[in-house]
Design a protein around this motif. Structure first.
Motif, PDB file in Angstrom:
ATOM      1  N   GLY A  16     -10.711  -4.157 -18.652  1.00 54.22           N
ATOM      2  CA  GLY A  16     -11.711  -4.097 -17.582  1.00 54.22           C
ATOM      3  C   GLY A  16     -12.727  -5.215 -17.799  1.00 54.22           C
ATOM      4  O   GLY A  16     -12.462  -6.189 -18.516  1.00 54.22           O
ATOM      5  N   TYR A  47     -12.528  -0.301  -9.445  1.00 58.31           N
ATOM      6  CA  TYR A  47     -12.953   0.696  -8.449  1.00 58.31           C
ATOM      7  C   TYR A  47     -14.441   0.586  -8.104  1.00 58.31           C
ATOM      8  O   TYR A  47     -14.918   1.277  -7.201  1.00 58.31           O
ATOM      9  CB  TYR A  47     -12.682   2.118  -8.960  1.00 58.31           C
ATOM     10  CG  TYR A  47     -11.210   2.444  -9.005  1.00 58.31           C
ATOM     11  CD1 TYR A  47     -10.571   3.014  -7.900  1.00 58.31           C
ATOM     12  CD2 TYR A  47     -10.443   2.157 -10.121  1.00 58.31           C
ATOM     13  CE1 TYR A  47      -9.216   3.297  -7.932  1.00 58.31           C
ATOM     14  CE2 TYR A  47      -9.084   2.437 -10.161  1.00 58.31           C
ATOM     15  CZ  TYR A  47      -8.477   3.007  -9.062  1.00 58.31           C
ATOM     16  OH  TYR A  47      -7.137   3.276  -9.089  1.00 58.31           O
ATOM     17  N   ALA A 155       0.542  -0.731 -22.786  1.00 55.86           N
ATOM     18  CA  ALA A 155       0.566  -0.683 -24.257  1.00 55.86           C
ATOM     19  C   ALA A 155      -0.537   0.271 -24.693  1.00 55.86           C
ATOM     20  O   ALA A 155      -1.719  -0.057 -24.587  1.00 55.86           O
ATOM     21  CB  ALA A 155       0.337  -2.075 -24.825  1.00 55.86           C
ATOM     22  N   THR A 190     -12.333   0.343 -23.966  1.00 55.14           N
ATOM     23  CA  THR A 190     -11.426   1.282 -23.293  1.00 55.14           C
ATOM     24  C   THR A 190     -12.075   2.078 -22.168  1.00 55.14           C
ATOM     25  O   THR A 190     -11.440   2.953 -21.581  1.00 55.14           O
ATOM     26  CB  THR A 190     -10.842   2.271 -24.325  1.00 55.14           C
ATOM     27  OG1 THR A 190     -11.936   2.782 -25.092  1.00 55.14           O
ATOM     28  CG2 THR A 190      -9.849   1.589 -25.249  1.00 55.14           C
ATOM     29  N   LEU A 243     -15.470   8.033  -4.246  1.00 53.29           N
ATOM     30  CA  LEU A 243     -16.902   7.762  -4.358  1.00 53.29           C
ATOM     31  C   LEU A 243     -17.484   7.222  -3.050  1.00 53.29           C
ATOM     32  O   LEU A 243     -16.888   6.361  -2.405  1.00 53.29           O
ATOM     33  CB  LEU A 243     -17.111   6.713  -5.445  1.00 53.29           C
ATOM     34  CG  LEU A 243     -18.557   6.323  -5.718  1.00 53.29           C
ATOM     35  CD1 LEU A 243     -19.217   7.341  -6.613  1.00 53.29           C
ATOM     36  CD2 LEU A 243     -18.629   4.956  -6.350  1.00 53.29           C
ATOM     37  N   GLU A 361     -18.235   0.549 -21.258  1.00 53.29           N
ATOM     38  CA  GLU A 361     -18.607   1.964 -21.143  1.00 53.29           C
ATOM     39  C   GLU A 361     -18.292   2.767 -22.406  1.00 53.29           C
ATOM     40  O   GLU A 361     -18.932   3.782 -22.673  1.00 53.29           O
ATOM     41  CB  GLU A 361     -17.915   2.581 -19.913  1.00 53.29           C
ATOM     42  CG  GLU A 361     -18.542   3.889 -19.506  1.00 53.29           C
ATOM     43  CD  GLU A 361     -18.064   4.395 -18.155  1.00 53.29           C
ATOM     44  OE1 GLU A 361     -17.671   3.579 -17.290  1.00 53.29           O
ATOM     45  OE2 GLU A 361     -18.117   5.621 -17.965  1.00 53.29           O
TER      46      GLU A 361
HETATM   47  C1  LIG Z   1     -15.561   4.741  -8.483  1.00 51.32           C
HETATM   48  C2  LIG Z   1     -16.519   3.990  -9.383  1.00 51.32           C
HETATM   49  C3  LIG Z   1     -17.448   3.130  -8.838  1.00 51.32           C
HETATM   50  C4  LIG Z   1     -18.325   2.432  -9.662  1.00 51.32           C
HETATM   51  N1  LIG Z   1     -19.208   1.559  -9.095  1.00 51.32           N
HETATM   52  C5  LIG Z   1     -20.015   0.818  -9.891  1.00 51.32           C
HETATM   53  C6  LIG Z   1     -20.889  -0.156  -9.333  1.00 51.32           C
HETATM   54  O1  LIG Z   1     -20.917  -0.369  -8.128  1.00 51.32           O
HETATM   55  N2  LIG Z   1     -21.688  -0.858 -10.179  1.00 51.32           N
HETATM   56  C7  LIG Z   1     -21.665  -0.666 -11.546  1.00 51.32           C
HETATM   57  O2  LIG Z   1     -22.435  -1.333 -12.269  1.00 51.32           O
HETATM   58  N3  LIG Z   1     -20.837   0.243 -12.092  1.00 51.32           N
HETATM   59  C8  LIG Z   1     -20.007   0.972 -11.317  1.00 51.32           C
HETATM   60  N4  LIG Z   1     -19.157   1.885 -11.878  1.00 51.32           N
HETATM   61  C9  LIG Z   1     -19.069   1.952 -13.344  1.00 51.32           C
HETATM   62  C10 LIG Z   1     -18.304   0.717 -13.866  1.00 51.32           C
HETATM   63  O3  LIG Z   1     -17.232   0.423 -12.972  1.00 51.32           O
HETATM   64  C11 LIG Z   1     -17.731   0.957 -15.256  1.00 51.32           C
HETATM   65  O4  LIG Z   1     -18.717   1.446 -16.094  1.00 51.32           O
HETATM   66  C12 LIG Z   1     -17.190  -0.335 -15.850  1.00 51.32           C
HETATM   67  O5  LIG Z   1     -16.304  -0.969 -14.949  1.00 51.32           O
HETATM   68  C13 LIG Z   1     -16.473  -0.043 -17.159  1.00 51.32           C
HETATM   69  O6  LIG Z   1     -15.841  -1.219 -17.592  1.00 51.32           O
HETATM   70  P1  LIG Z   1     -15.072  -1.222 -18.972  1.00 51.32           P
HETATM   71  O7  LIG Z   1     -14.512  -2.594 -19.136  1.00 51.32           O
HETATM   72  O8  LIG Z   1     -15.935  -0.676 -20.037  1.00 51.32           O
HETATM   73  O9  LIG Z   1     -13.877  -0.154 -18.764  1.00 51.32           O
HETATM   74  P2  LIG Z   1     -12.709  -0.095 -17.671  1.00 51.32           P
HETATM   75  O10 LIG Z   1     -12.944  -1.022 -16.553  1.00 51.32           O
HETATM   76  O11 LIG Z   1     -12.490   1.327 -17.355  1.00 51.32           O
HETATM   77  O12 LIG Z   1     -11.437  -0.622 -18.469  1.00 51.32           O
HETATM   78  C14 LIG Z   1     -10.844   0.176 -19.488  1.00 51.32           C
HETATM   79  C15 LIG Z   1      -9.600  -0.526 -19.978  1.00 51.32           C
HETATM   80  O13 LIG Z   1      -9.168   0.111 -21.187  1.00 51.32           O
HETATM   81  C16 LIG Z   1      -7.781   0.346 -21.142  1.00 51.32           C
HETATM   82  N5  LIG Z   1      -7.478   1.494 -22.021  1.00 51.32           N
HETATM   83  C17 LIG Z   1      -8.039   2.720 -22.042  1.00 51.32           C
HETATM   84  N6  LIG Z   1      -7.497   3.471 -23.027  1.00 51.32           N
HETATM   85  C18 LIG Z   1      -6.564   2.697 -23.642  1.00 51.32           C
HETATM   86  C19 LIG Z   1      -5.651   2.889 -24.720  1.00 51.32           C
HETATM   87  N7  LIG Z   1      -5.560   4.057 -25.384  1.00 51.32           N
HETATM   88  N8  LIG Z   1      -4.835   1.869 -25.073  1.00 51.32           N
HETATM   89  C20 LIG Z   1      -4.879   0.666 -24.402  1.00 51.32           C
HETATM   90  N9  LIG Z   1      -5.725   0.415 -23.381  1.00 51.32           N
HETATM   91  C21 LIG Z   1      -6.563   1.425 -23.012  1.00 51.32           C
HETATM   92  C22 LIG Z   1      -7.488   0.611 -19.683  1.00 51.32           C
HETATM   93  O14 LIG Z   1      -6.105   0.410 -19.411  1.00 51.32           O
HETATM   94  C23 LIG Z   1      -8.413  -0.422 -19.012  1.00 51.32           C
HETATM   95  O15 LIG Z   1      -7.772  -1.695 -18.981  1.00 51.32           O
HETATM   96  C24 LIG Z   1     -18.278   2.614 -11.068  1.00 51.32           C
HETATM   97  C25 LIG Z   1     -17.365   3.502 -11.615  1.00 51.32           C
HETATM   98  C26 LIG Z   1     -16.482   4.192 -10.783  1.00 51.32           C
HETATM   99  C27 LIG Z   1     -15.509   5.146 -11.396  1.00 51.32           C
END
Ligand SMILES: Cc1cc2nc3c(=O)[nH]c(=O)nc-3n(C[C@H](O)[C@H](O)[C@H](O)COP(=O)(O)OP(=O)(O)OC[C@H]3O[C@@H](n4cnc5c(N)ncnc54)[C@H](O)[C@@H]3O)c2cc1C
Length: 393
Positions: A16, A47, A155, A190, A243, A361
């Protein structure tokens, strides 16, 4: 089952915004492997609708973004972390734009909207309500431009590998193979854990894997009691828990109970624009009072063409369930949305385990305190060369 092993400089678990941004930063400094447990584009990031908060508009200042963030966090934010977020945010967004991110404009100027608990218009958005998709598109393209970055999709990371209290890699299930990937540094990215709740905005990948993996390796997990519930998700038989962005209330949408009465002014002086926790609690109170399973979000008083143009994804999705958001009130109720707690890190993303970092996150720097200010989670800097995983030898 086949067993194998491989070695890279940096192992990034998650694709992400956090994982991709980490991979881009680390790419010039060694080989990077990015793991995702589903396809490349299936992340919470994709999303995200409403936007990304940044103090770049003429009416805004970094110190006001700071105050709003700390206030929403209910006095429990790590103020140093908030400073980093609000001060470095503008440069991060300009960098994203230089990589091709297309944020909506009015004429030649960036278009900013307002969301709950922000006192200024500071939310940038893309294609109306598809901001996450645009950020993800740009980051995937940028990460792919580095020959040193490889990715394994589908993976699944099972556990970290530790030796003498230091993280040296992770065990991964890929097809019918178990792979031990060894690395100088491992970055957990993750995402969240919304799928632990029966009602959630989060996609199926958000099962809190990183928090469990880090916990089993002995990392410190903090603030797990702080779960943010988004006030407005679609509540309709057969419909997904979709949402309905806070930006809708920012643009003037109001909440009504099932008797059609507005109620937010009874709960907070900022009415519909009070912070998320306040609005979610007020909605639950109204649901209890009226014995209903939802309240309504009402945009009928807004210009029809404006609504369709500003929220194209939401308009089209609701229409599939026979709700025309320009004519009908939308049944909504709160759902688990964001986890403020997670794997404890310092401001360089380092956990208490040498060689293990966390970002996005899954991590908890304390920046969001008890309640994340809307749109404060998509802006993330990389590391300076002196800090972070590149400094691990
Ligand atoms: C519907 C929705 C709308 C939102 N709108 C907003 C917004 O407008 N503005 C804002 O600031 N925030 C928003 N958020 C929150 C924001 O999108 C998230 O907090 C942020 O995108 C998280 O990014 P990340 O890279 O930490 O995790 P993510 O984008 O969730 O990526 C997680 C990654 O980890 C991988 N992963 C997980 N577990 C494993 C595992 N065991 N092994 C290998 N890979 C794994 C997944 O495959 C994925 O690639 C929203 C959230 C949602 C659900």
């Amino acid at each position: 089952m086949n067993f194998s092993s491989e070695t890279v400089d940096f192992l990034v678990i998650g694709g992400g915004v956090a994982g991709l941004r980490a991979a881009i930063e680390l790419a010039p400094r060694g080989s990077v492997l990015v793991l995702t447990k589903d396809k490349a584009t299936e992340s919470t990031t994709g999303y995200a609708q409403g936007g990304v908060a940044v103090a770049l508009s003429d009416e805004d200042e970094v110190c006001i973004h700071y105050e709003d963030t700390v206030k929403a966090g209910d006095g429990l934010c790590n103020e140093e972390a908030v400073k980093v977020l609000v001060e470095e945010g503008p440069a991060c967004i300009l960098e994203l734009m230089s990589w091709g991110a297309d944020f909506d404009k009015e004429g030649s100027k960036l278009s900013f909207t307002i969301e709950a608990a922000h006192t200024r218009k500071r939310i940038l958005h893309s294609h109306g309500d598809s901001t996450g998709k645009e950020i993800e598109r740009v980051l995937i393209k940028k990460a792919r431009s580095f020959p040193s970055v490889r990715r394994y999709d589908f993976a699944f990371t099972l556990d970290l590998i530790t030796e003498d209290g230091r993280c040296i890699g992770a065990t991964v299930l890929r097809g019918d193979s178990i792979i031990n990937v060894f690395a100088r540094a491992v970055i957990l990215a993750t995402g969240g854990a919304g799928q632990l709740y029966s009602r959630t905005t989060n996609p199926v990948i958000s099962t809190g894997d990183g928090i469990a993996i880090a916990y089993r390796a002995g990392a410190l997990i903090v603030d797990m009691e702080f779960i943010q519930f988004h006030p407005t998700t679609l509540y309709s038989p057969g419909a997904p828990q979709f949402l309905l962005s806070e930006a809708m209330r920012g643009e003037g949408a109001v909440l009504r109970n099932i008797h059609g009465q507005r109620f937010m002014h009874h709960y907070h002086e900022m009415s519909e624009l009070a912070s998320r926790d306040t609005v979610a609690r007020a909605i639950v109170s109204e649901m209890v009072k009226t014995g209903a399973r939802h309240v309504y979000l009402d945009l009928r008083h807004l210009d029809r063409d404006f609504v369709k143009k500003r929220f194209p994804q939401i308009y089209t999705t609701c229409l599939q369930y026979d709700i025309d958001i320009t004519e009908d009130m939308i049944p909504v109720c709160p759902a688990a949305h964001y986890i403020m707690g997670g794997v404890s890190t310092d401001l360089a993303g380092e956990t208490g385990i040498k060689g293990l970092f966390a970002a996005g996150e899954v991590a908890c720097t304390g920046v969001h305190g008890a309640n994340r200010l809307a749109s404060n989670s998509l802006c993330w800097r990389g590391w300076s060369s002196a800090q972070g995983p590149a400094g691990v030898h």
